[in-house]
Design a protein around this motif. Structure first.
Motif, PDB file in Angstrom:
ATOM      1  N   VAL A 185     -14.419  95.561 -25.475  1.00 30.67           N
ATOM      2  CA  VAL A 185     -13.250  95.345 -24.623  1.00 30.67           C
ATOM      3  C   VAL A 185     -13.669  95.584 -23.179  1.00 30.67           C
ATOM      4  CG1 VAL A 185     -10.909  96.081 -24.062  1.00 30.67           C
ATOM      5  CG2 VAL A 185     -11.653  96.022 -26.457  1.00 30.67           C
ATOM      6  N   GLU A 187     -12.507  95.700 -19.288  1.00 33.30           N
ATOM      7  CA  GLU A 187     -11.284  95.897 -18.507  1.00 33.30           C
ATOM      8  C   GLU A 187     -11.469  95.548 -17.039  1.00 33.30           C
ATOM      9  OE1 GLU A 187     -10.201  99.918 -19.431  1.00 33.30           O
ATOM     10  OE2 GLU A 187      -9.310  99.340 -21.369  1.00 33.30           O
ATOM     11  N   THR A 218      -9.449  92.036 -20.869  1.00 35.64           N
ATOM     12  CA  THR A 218      -8.043  92.428 -20.760  1.00 35.64           C
ATOM     13  C   THR A 218      -7.340  91.780 -19.573  1.00 35.64           C
ATOM     14  OG1 THR A 218      -8.614  94.425 -19.491  1.00 35.64           O
ATOM     15  CG2 THR A 218      -8.473  94.634 -21.899  1.00 35.64           C
ATOM     16  N   PRO A 222      -5.430  90.496 -23.414  1.00 32.35           N
ATOM     17  CA  PRO A 222      -5.729  91.832 -23.934  1.00 32.35           C
ATOM     18  C   PRO A 222      -5.749  91.924 -25.456  1.00 32.35           C
ATOM     19  CG  PRO A 222      -3.465  91.736 -23.159  1.00 32.35           C
ATOM     20  CD  PRO A 222      -4.091  90.424 -22.781  1.00 32.35           C
ATOM     21  N   GLU A 223      -5.391  90.850 -26.151  1.00 32.08           N
ATOM     22  CA  GLU A 223      -5.254  90.905 -27.602  1.00 32.08           C
ATOM     23  C   GLU A 223      -6.366  90.206 -28.367  1.00 32.08           C
ATOM     24  OE1 GLU A 223      -1.429  89.422 -28.635  1.00 32.08           O
ATOM     25  OE2 GLU A 223      -0.339  90.984 -27.536  1.00 32.08           O
TER      26      GLU A 223
END
Length: 335
Positions: A185, A187, A218, A222-223
């Motif tokens: 992930v 960010e 994200t 974000p999913e």
């Protein structure tokens, strides 16, 4: 009969009767080889011929990850060991020329055994603190350096009649974990991504093929990881980066993705992927991926045809002993 939008692996150095029957029935667009599939040059030629026989297409793409360094499926004793991408940075002003020569020699090795697609160049720009899954596979630490050497590698491969696949679009260099083992992930804000991570892909957007990143951004979605995100594919890969070539997934069997394999494939195609990739040769997983992969049609078929057309007439003459000697001398001088 149309091919299926699918690239598959096999378990060993030769096909089992079950694999051959499955490939004949499913008709994948192409195949991918790993170290487990690599024996002698004659064994590899026999395998690539057998794979193409299954689908009845002499030009069926057969892929491999042959970057050099720790990602090199074909190596000694039958083929040379090539340096990792980062090694070319040592050559200063000659980096692009030496990288092109190395890729041209790799292309010779691959084409000689029937492999016509290499999953390279790696266009990810690593940042401090990121997981080393990219690490020395990257050609540098700045977008421009990665783009320059990445272009040279792509040109060297195509000069030897092998299609390049740039990876991992739109960028894997910030990943904090290995996407083979988990879901990274990122960010980072979109402005920073645009002026660093996306730059090499935008510079090489004319290449025929690209492999997606199993990475969540994200700032965009974000999913979902890029492979399964319509937002990332439409707004960034097709939009900001401007890539209109054949877009394939990274391996569906990586642990960054979850759920049944049919669902993994379906989610990728729903997001706008052209081609699904499944690598490990597990028959049950391949059956699931095949159930979720459509026949090649529309824009995906156009892109697949355009990619293969880049092979037509590709290739340039090569004095192999002289080229190998020149490459070895350059590596020795920079050591």
């Amino acid at each position: 009969m149309s091919s299926r939008a699918l690239i598959l692996g096999c378990a060993g150095r030769s096909l089992t009767p079950e694999e051959a029957a499955f490939f004949r029935d499913v008709r994948p667009w192409g195949f991918i080889l790993f170290k487990r599939n690599i024996g002698t040059p004659d064994e590899v030629r026999a395998l690539t011929n057998a794979l193409r026989d299954c689908v009845g297409r002499a030009d069926a793409p057969i892929l491999i990850d042959q970057e050099g360094g720790r990602v090199q499926r074909m190596g000694p004793p039958h083929w040379p060991a090539y340096p990792a991408g980062r090694a070319y940075a040592r050559f200063d002003g000659a980096a692009a020329a030496i990288a092109r020569l190395g890729a041209r020699l790799m292309a010779h090795d691959l084409a000689d055994v029937g492999i016509n697609v290499d999953c390279a160049p790696v266009l990810d720009v690593p940042v401090a603190g990121a997981h080393d899954v990219i690490g020395d596979r990257a050609y540098g630490t700045t977008p421009n350096a990665v783009a320059e050497i990445g272009r040279a590698v792509a040109e060297g491969l195509m000069a030897g009649g092998v299609l390049p696949v740039m990876k991992h679009i739109p960028g894997h260099g910030r990943a904090g974990c290995d996407s083979h083992k988990g879901l990274p992930v990122v960010e980072t804000d979109l402005e920073t991504l645009a002026i660093q991570d996306f730059v090499p892909f935008r510079a090489l957007a004319d290449l025929p093929m690209a492999m997606s990143a199993h990475v969540v951004f994200t700032a965009l979605d974000p999913e979902r990881p890029a492979t399964q995100s319509r937002i990332v594919i439409e707004q960034v890969i097709r939009g900001a980066i401007g890539f209109d070539g054949l877009l394939m997934t990274d391996d569906l069997s990586m642990h960054a993705l979850t759920g049944p394999f049919r669902a993994r494939a379906e989610a990728s195609f729903a997001a706008g992927i052209d081609m699904a990739l499944h690598c490990n040769g597990d028959m049950a997983e391949m059956r699931g991926a095949a159930e979720g992969a459509p026949l090649l049609a529309g824009a995906a078929a156009r892109r697949a045809e355009a990619a293969l057309a880049r092979l037509a007439g590709a290739g340039e003459g090569l004095d192999l002993p002289e080229a190998r000697a020149r490459f070895a001398a350059a590596l020795s001088a920079a050591a």
